[in-house]
Design a protein around this motif. Structure first.
Motif, PDB file in Angstrom:
ATOM      1  N   ILE A 195       0.854  -1.183   0.000  1.00 19.12           N
ATOM      2  CA  ILE A 195       0.000   0.000   0.000  1.00 19.12           C
ATOM      3  C   ILE A 195       0.894   1.238   0.000  1.00 19.12           C
ATOM      4  N   CYS A 196       0.814   2.046  -1.052  1.00 19.35           N
ATOM      5  CA  CYS A 196       1.672   3.237  -1.170  1.00 19.35           C
ATOM      6  C   CYS A 196       3.111   2.918  -0.787  1.00 19.35           C
ATOM      7  N   PRO A 197       3.693   1.862  -1.364  1.00 18.94           N
ATOM      8  CA  PRO A 197       5.012   1.432  -0.899  1.00 18.94           C
ATOM      9  C   PRO A 197       6.116   2.375  -1.348  1.00 18.94           C
ATOM     10  N   ALA A 198       7.165   2.430  -0.553  1.00 18.52           N
ATOM     11  CA  ALA A 198       8.378   3.094  -1.014  1.00 18.52           C
ATOM     12  C   ALA A 198       8.909   2.313  -2.210  1.00 18.52           C
ATOM     13  N   GLY A 199       9.338   3.025  -3.234  1.00 10.82           N
ATOM     14  CA  GLY A 199       9.882   2.367  -4.414  1.00 10.82           C
ATOM     15  C   GLY A 199      11.368   2.114  -4.248  1.00 10.82           C
ATOM     16  N   ASN A 200      12.133   2.436  -5.270  1.00 10.62           N
ATOM     17  CA  ASN A 200      13.567   2.187  -5.231  1.00 10.62           C
ATOM     18  C   ASN A 200      14.336   3.246  -4.452  1.00 10.62           C
ATOM     19  N   ASN A 201      13.704   4.382  -4.181  1.00  9.04           N
ATOM     20  CA  ASN A 201      14.363   5.467  -3.456  1.00  9.04           C
ATOM     21  C   ASN A 201      13.633   5.735  -2.141  1.00  9.04           C
ATOM     22  N   LEU A 202      14.340   5.529  -1.034  1.00  7.79           N
ATOM     23  CA  LEU A 202      13.721   5.791   0.263  1.00  7.79           C
ATOM     24  C   LEU A 202      13.642   7.280   0.560  1.00  7.79           C
ATOM     25  N   GLU A 203      14.637   8.034   0.159  1.00  9.57           N
ATOM     26  CA  GLU A 203      14.648   9.465   0.443  1.00  9.57           C
ATOM     27  C   GLU A 203      13.668  10.185  -0.477  1.00  9.57           C
ATOM     28  N   LYS A 204      12.793  10.980   0.117  1.00  7.29           N
ATOM     29  CA  LYS A 204      11.757  11.655  -0.656  1.00  7.29           C
ATOM     30  C   LYS A 204      12.354  12.566  -1.733  1.00  7.29           C
ATOM     31  N   ALA A 205      13.481  13.196  -1.428  1.00  7.70           N
ATOM     32  CA  ALA A 205      14.094  14.113  -2.381  1.00  7.70           C
ATOM     33  C   ALA A 205      14.532  13.413  -3.654  1.00  7.70           C
ATOM     34  N   GLU A 206      14.716  12.091  -3.594  1.00 12.16           N
ATOM     35  CA  GLU A 206      15.175  11.334  -4.756  1.00 12.16           C
ATOM     36  C   GLU A 206      14.026  10.661  -5.515  1.00 12.16           C
ATOM     37  N   ARG A 207      12.809  10.821  -5.026  1.00 10.50           N
ATOM     38  CA  ARG A 207      11.670  10.159  -5.645  1.00 10.50           C
ATOM     39  C   ARG A 207      11.038  11.027  -6.731  1.00 10.50           C
ATOM     40  N   THR A 208      10.399  10.368  -7.668  1.00 10.43           N
ATOM     41  CA  THR A 208       9.580  11.063  -8.653  1.00 10.43           C
ATOM     42  C   THR A 208       8.157  11.098  -8.117  1.00 10.43           C
ATOM     43  N   VAL A 209       7.697  12.286  -7.729  1.00  8.04           N
ATOM     44  CA  VAL A 209       6.365  12.407  -7.123  1.00  8.04           C
ATOM     45  C   VAL A 209       5.610  13.558  -7.783  1.00  8.04           C
ATOM     46  N   PRO A 210       4.284  13.507  -7.774  1.00  4.28           N
ATOM     47  CA  PRO A 210       3.502  14.593  -8.356  1.00  4.28           C
ATOM     48  C   PRO A 210       3.503  15.819  -7.449  1.00  4.28           C
ATOM     49  N   GLU A 211       3.064  16.939  -8.010  1.00  5.26           N
ATOM     50  CA  GLU A 211       2.910  18.147  -7.209  1.00  5.26           C
ATOM     51  C   GLU A 211       1.785  17.961  -6.190  1.00  5.26           C
ATOM     52  N   ARG A 212       1.926  18.646  -5.083  1.00  2.00           N
ATOM     53  CA  ARG A 212       0.901  18.583  -4.037  1.00  2.00           C
ATOM     54  C   ARG A 212      -0.435  19.101  -4.573  1.00  2.00           C
ATOM     55  N   GLN A 213      -1.501  18.318  -4.367  1.00  2.00           N
ATOM     56  CA  GLN A 213      -2.836  18.703  -4.794  1.00  2.00           C
ATOM     57  C   GLN A 213      -3.858  18.350  -3.717  1.00  2.00           C
ATOM     58  N   VAL A 214      -4.828  19.209  -3.544  1.00  2.00           N
ATOM     59  CA  VAL A 214      -5.997  18.900  -2.722  1.00  2.00           C
ATOM     60  C   VAL A 214      -7.190  18.940  -3.663  1.00  2.00           C
ATOM     61  N   LEU A 215      -7.763  17.795  -3.957  1.00  2.00           N
ATOM     62  CA  LEU A 215      -8.831  17.717  -4.956  1.00  2.00           C
ATOM     63  C   LEU A 215     -10.211  17.957  -4.351  1.00  2.00           C
ATOM     64  N   ARG A 216     -10.365  17.667  -3.080  1.00  2.00           N
ATOM     65  CA  ARG A 216     -11.649  17.880  -2.412  1.00  2.00           C
ATOM     66  C   ARG A 216     -11.419  18.646  -1.107  1.00  2.00           C
ATOM     67  N   PRO A 217     -11.161  19.950  -1.239  1.00  2.00           N
ATOM     68  CA  PRO A 217     -10.864  20.753  -0.048  1.00  2.00           C
ATOM     69  C   PRO A 217     -12.123  21.078   0.753  1.00  2.00           C
ATOM     70  N   ASP A 218     -11.920  21.338   2.038  1.00  2.00           N
ATOM     71  CA  ASP A 218     -13.009  21.775   2.906  1.00  2.00           C
ATOM     72  C   ASP A 218     -12.433  22.773   3.912  1.00  2.00           C
ATOM     73  N   PRO A 219     -12.212  24.010   3.484  1.00  2.00           N
ATOM     74  CA  PRO A 219     -11.616  25.000   4.387  1.00  2.00           C
ATOM     75  C   PRO A 219     -12.452  25.249   5.634  1.00  2.00           C
ATOM     76  N   GLU A 220     -13.770  25.122   5.517  1.00  2.00           N
ATOM     77  CA  GLU A 220     -14.620  25.328   6.695  1.00  2.00           C
ATOM     78  C   GLU A 220     -14.364  24.251   7.750  1.00  2.00           C
ATOM     79  N   LEU A 221     -14.134  23.025   7.303  1.00  2.00           N
ATOM     80  CA  LEU A 221     -13.813  21.944   8.227  1.00  2.00           C
ATOM     81  C   LEU A 221     -12.517  22.248   8.967  1.00  2.00           C
ATOM     82  N   LEU A 222     -11.498  22.686   8.230  1.00  2.00           N
ATOM     83  CA  LEU A 222     -10.217  23.003   8.862  1.00  2.00           C
ATOM     84  C   LEU A 222     -10.357  24.170   9.828  1.00  2.00           C
TER      85      LEU A 222
END
Length: 277
Positions: A118-145
């Motif tokens: 489940i969401c496993p670490a791939g070949n790179n443990l360090e986040k800086a070395e991973r290929t990851v998408p840009e941060r996104q919030v697709l279903r925000p709820d600012p009132e909840l926060l």
């Protein structure tokens, strides 16, 4: 035979039948796995679920002798010896727990009936070395926060959630944040200095030719979803799924898909091992 470690892992055991070992990720505790898997096993009786806290996390100690991921893996090997023995078992790992699971599969390929990552670490443990998408919030709820009195909960949740709902907030608080509060930060810093296993997967993996499942989140900006595709040659019987509207906590953001895919994996393992599903 390697010497036993000096660590006794805290764990929760539920049910009876075929053993299932579930390993949580870096920093939380067993409640992350228990929270997402118990609804699945409520529909599939006949499994003995084992939910340990990894060393330095939850209520499991990490003395100075635990100073690397190899030491953590050795502690897990002892745990398997003590709680499962030579009996065949299923293995489920999330994030860093997925990385450790791959190490366990390498050591116990003939004993592991099936593997789910489940969401496993791939070949790179360090986040800086991973290929990851840009941060996104697709279903925000600012009132909840804004309604939250607990600033830390609001910040931690906002930092990782792709889906901001009352239910995902509740599950994040109870299944993830509760474990973060117990982590031994000094021990984890020590382990992280030697984070990679000596036989770093996938080079040491070879092929695991039993039913497997690899779940990733399309918006997972921690582990990503690209690098896990490179694991497929090592798991020729793996279903590989990228779930949209899901980040690193896909199990609470896409619970219906998570349940369905995990149940299908259990059915494949049962059919392959001759066990009734």
């Amino acid at each position: 035979m390697p010497e036993r470690t000096s660590v006794t892992l805290n764990f929760v055991e539920l049910g009876s039948g075929t053993p299932v070992l579930a390993l949580h990720g870096w920093t939380p505790d067993h409640r992350l796995m228990l929270g997402c898997l118990e609804p699945v096993f409520a529909k599939r009786p006949g499994y003995r679920r084992l939910y340990p806290d990894l060393p330095g996390m939850g209520k499991s100690p990490a003395p100075s002798s635990i100073a690397s991921s190899d030491d953590v893996l050795d502690a897990l090997q002892d745990f398997v010896d003590d709680t499962i023995g030579d009996e065949p078992f299923l293995l489920i790992g999330e994030s860093y727990g997925g990385y450790l699971s791959r190490g366990l599969v390498r050591a116990r390929a003939q004993q592991v009936l099936g593997l789910a990552l489940i969401c496993p670490a791939g070949n790179n443990l360090e986040k800086a070395e991973r290929t990851v998408p840009e941060r996104q919030v697709l279903r925000p709820d600012p009132e909840l926060l804004d309604s939250l009195d607990d600033d830390r909960l609001a910040q931690e949740f906002a930092d990782g959630a792709v889906v901001q709902t009352l239910d995902t907030l509740r599950r994040f608080r109870d299944e993830i944040l509760a474990g973060l509060d117990l982590a031994d930060t000094a021990a984890m810093a020590r382990i992280k200095e030697r984070w990679e296993l000596a036989e770093h997967p996938p080079e040491g993996d070879g092929q695991f030719d039993r039913s497997s499942l690899i779940l990733t989140g399309r918006q997972d900006d921690s582990a990503g979803y690209v690098e896990q595709f490179a694991l497929l040659p090592h798991y020729p019987r793996a279903t590989y799924a990228v779930l949209d509207v899901a980040g690193h906590n896909l199990q609470i953001e896409q619970p219906a898909l998570f349940d369905a895919l995990t149940l299908e994996w259990l059915d494949r393992v049962a059919a392959e091992s001759g066990r009734e599903g």
